[in-house]
Design an enzyme around this catalytic site. Sequence first.
Site: not given
Length: 326
Positions: A53, A215-217, A220, A222, A224
């Site tokens: 990273y 990457s739970p969303l 982005g 998930l 909105g």
Amino acid sequence: MKYTYLGRSGLRVSKLCLGTMNFGVDTEEKEAFRIMDEALDSGINFFDTANIYGWGDNAGRTEEIIGKWFQQGDGKRERTVLATKMYGDMHDDNDGPNGSPGLSAYKIRRHLEGSLKRLQTDHIELYQMHHVDRNVNWSELWRAFETAQLQGKIGYVGSSNFAGWDIAVAQGEAKARGMLGLVSEQHKYNLLCRLPELEVLPASQALGLGVIPWSPLDGGLLAGNHRRKSEGGRRSSDEKRLEKHRKQLEEYAKFCDELGEPEDLVSLAWLLANPAVTAPIIGARTLDQFKRSLKALDVELDESAMKRIDEIFPGPGGDAPRAYSW
């Protein structure tokens, strides 16, 4: 704060994990310090990073920022369950041909030492393989990990981006050596990516691994993003994925409005409700984003809500045994 065990280990971690991928890239050092301070103050003790990273020639920068934060004292290191990963190229000329992406006893020894130096610590609670390397013998890997554990440099070993059968092979080899084996699998898992339910999640549960979703969303989608007008800086690939899932996302947005909860928090709450999941990774770029994500712990989804979410985002075919039945 809610806590859980990390797989079949005796280590207790928070139900949300602080992801640090943006530190030193999109998040400058002072803001990263504020986010980490807030995390500990909020009860989040589980921090995830990786040696690469910072990316490219800046690889290692994120670990350096975390190390500088630890050096501020006040029990910061002692209260943190630290996880990092290795596999990638650290762009170190001294690695020579062994610097290329992959796993080996050499890389475990040398890259572990590099991470410890950058993180300014003498041990790492969870040392993870960032990807699988099927060209390497598990006897070599487990011997190297066992040595690092006996030296007190790492506590537990985890995997990332492994297939279900990779997890099974790794655990079988560890058991033959009388070792605990893997305690966690870090995997992409969210409402738009439910394929892990076929093999990775069942294998992890059966073999004693906690699942740490990244990457739970889903970048982005998930959270909105479909409600916003197209931004000039958005990648064409993001636009294509948004259009592909727009109907689902609009239906999901309507459902979340009915619940009275924002899409991002419902997405995180859905993961938290899964008994296979240890802690979704929150990759916040700002302190405000981080504080917002904490609210997911207060979102309760009842049976009818979970059923409706399944209707909007169907899984890959049910539980693995039934999915493979004809």
